[in-house]
Design a protein around this motif. Structure first.
Motif, PDB file in Angstrom:
ATOM      1  N   GLU A 134       4.756  -1.337  12.652  1.00 40.73           N
ATOM      2  CA  GLU A 134       3.566  -0.495  12.571  1.00 40.73           C
ATOM      3  C   GLU A 134       3.468   0.268  11.250  1.00 40.73           C
ATOM      4  O   GLU A 134       2.461   0.929  11.007  1.00 40.73           O
ATOM      5  N   VAL A 135       4.505   0.234  10.415  1.00 35.16           N
ATOM      6  CA  VAL A 135       4.496   1.021   9.188  1.00 35.16           C
ATOM      7  C   VAL A 135       3.529   0.414   8.167  1.00 35.16           C
ATOM      8  O   VAL A 135       3.557  -0.788   7.908  1.00 35.16           O
ATOM      9  N   SER A 136       2.683   1.246   7.596  1.00 31.51           N
ATOM     10  CA  SER A 136       1.744   0.778   6.585  1.00 31.51           C
ATOM     11  C   SER A 136       1.822   1.682   5.353  1.00 31.51           C
ATOM     12  O   SER A 136       2.384   2.780   5.402  1.00 31.51           O
ATOM     13  N   LEU A 137       1.292   1.186   4.262  1.00 32.65           N
ATOM     14  CA  LEU A 137       1.235   1.956   3.022  1.00 32.65           C
ATOM     15  C   LEU A 137      -0.019   2.827   3.068  1.00 32.65           C
ATOM     16  O   LEU A 137      -1.143   2.313   3.038  1.00 32.65           O
ATOM     17  N   HIS A 138       0.157   4.148   3.166  1.00 33.35           N
ATOM     18  CA  HIS A 138      -0.993   5.049   3.273  1.00 33.35           C
ATOM     19  C   HIS A 138      -1.731   5.151   1.936  1.00 33.35           C
ATOM     20  O   HIS A 138      -2.956   4.999   1.868  1.00 33.35           O
ATOM     21  N   ARG A 139      -0.959   5.395   0.869  1.00 34.33           N
ATOM     22  CA  ARG A 139      -1.591   5.559  -0.438  1.00 34.33           C
ATOM     23  C   ARG A 139      -0.529   5.523  -1.526  1.00 34.33           C
ATOM     24  O   ARG A 139       0.643   5.831  -1.276  1.00 34.33           O
ATOM     25  N   VAL A 140      -0.908   5.111  -2.715  1.00 35.32           N
ATOM     26  CA  VAL A 140      -0.010   5.175  -3.861  1.00 35.32           C
ATOM     27  C   VAL A 140      -0.524   6.230  -4.839  1.00 35.32           C
ATOM     28  O   VAL A 140      -1.734   6.460  -4.954  1.00 35.32           O
TER      29      VAL A 140
END
Length: 361
Positions: A134-140
């Motif tokens: 379920e882990v996703s990249l929120h923002r860079v």
């Protein structure tokens, strides 16, 4: 392109697969006529088998030899003709007891399941430790860290932060760094970490012109970050079973395969590239996209380890694999492992109900 075989050709393919799996010898038309009741002469079977060679389902290894299935033939068999044969009850009971011995520790239980599966199928087995899907990249976030260096900070959906220093091919100012950050976020924000850890999927998300070295380097940094975060331990058991297979008596071929398998990243990448399966997935020969595994098949599925964690478990063998038994054994072990791990990391009732419905329980 695969098409529907006639009823007789389907029976021929079933018989060739069954006999070749058992004997490892090419199967001829006279043998089929004497062993099975096809209701026709061996000459008719020979003509049918010649057509199946032209269609890509069978191949003749030598001029005077019978036929053996191709990867396309095995795929047709697995998709349309296979009938899974589960382990018998004593084997199922023994397997469950072995799993329950290590039920206090997740990793040890997964390792035990890997060993049990290898013994059940007589094929090498592989299992990954459970990780969250379920882990996703929120923002860079990007910040200049010198004339030709940028600090890449990745904020994940879990609140976890990863960072990398990226060396760029030329100097950039703050405005260029801000523009680069916007471009990256348009492409990767909200995407699953597991997808970003697979380079082919990352390249689709963040296309870069060959001349755009800056974006290529940023993409490489994101890939490294995603790979490091989602890195999972891989158990590989039952290697000795591989030595029993005729296909791997060629020492050079065996060395190439073992070299690929010992580099755990190869199998991890194969597993990560799989679609989210609702059941058992079978990769046959070149479908794995790993040269050293062109003559191998991987049978695998997911197991659950609590409400949000899961891993893969499966077996690896020659394309001349007993798919009927391997598919059933992998499915059984995944279900048993999920059940045992549920006591360590309990799954909420709503999640368990959903899982049961999707798996057909």
């Amino acid at each position: 392109m695969e098409h529907t075989l006639s009823a007789r050709k389907q029976r021929i393919l079933q018989a060739v697969v069954s006999d070749y799996v058992t004997t490892a010898e090419p199967v001829g038309s006279q043998w089929l006529a004497s062993r099975y009741d096809f209701g026709c002469r061996s000459a008719t079977l020979r003509n049918e088998m010649c057509e199946m060679v032209e269609e890509g389902y069978l191949v003749q290894p030598h001029t005077s030899a019978g036929r053996v299935p191709t990867a396309t033939g095995y795929r047709y068999y697995v998709d349309r003709l296979m009938t899974p044969v589960p382990p018998d009850r004593p084997q199922r009971v023994a397997a469950r007891r072995r799993l329950e011995r290590a039920a206090e520790d997740v990793q040890e239980t997964v390792r035990d399941a890997c060993r049990v599966l290898a013994d059940l199928t007589q094929y090498p087995s592989v299992a990954s430790t459970p990780t969250s899907g379920e882990v996703s990249l929120h923002r860079v976030f990007l910040a200049a860290a010198g004339h030709r260096h940028v600090l890449l900070v990745a904020l994940l959906s879990t609140g976890h932060v990863e960072n990398r220093i990226v060396e760029l091919p030329h100097a950039v100012d703050d405005r260029a760094v801000a523009t680069l950050g916007e471009r990256l976020n348009q492409r990767v924000a909200g995407r699953a970490i597991r997808d970003l850890a697979v380079m082919s999927r990352l390249e689709q998300a963040v296309p870069a012109d060959p001349a755009d070295e800056t974006m290529r380097r940023m993409r490489g940094a994101i890939h490294q970050m995603a790979t490091a975060f989602s890195d999972e331990h891989l158990f590989f058991e039952g290697t000795s079973y591989m030595l029993r297979q005729r296909e791997f008596r060629d020492l050079l071929r065996l060395e190439q395969l073992l070299s690929a398998l010992m580099d755990r990243r190869v199998l991890v990448q194969v597993l990560r590239s799989l679609p989210s399966p609702e059941g058992v997935v079978v990769l046959i020969g070149p479908e794995s996209r790993v040269d050293a595994m062109d003559e191998c098949s991987l049978v695998t599925t997911r197991y659950r380890a609590g409400a949000e964690s899961w891993g893969y478990i499966g077996v690896l063998g020659p394309t001349r694999m007993d798919y009927d038994r391997a598919v059933a054994a992998v499915d059984l072990m995944a279900r048993s492992l999920s059940s045992v791990l549920a006591r360590i990391n309990p799954i909420p009732d709503s999640e368990r109900t959903t899982q049961g419905q999707s798996r057909g329980d």
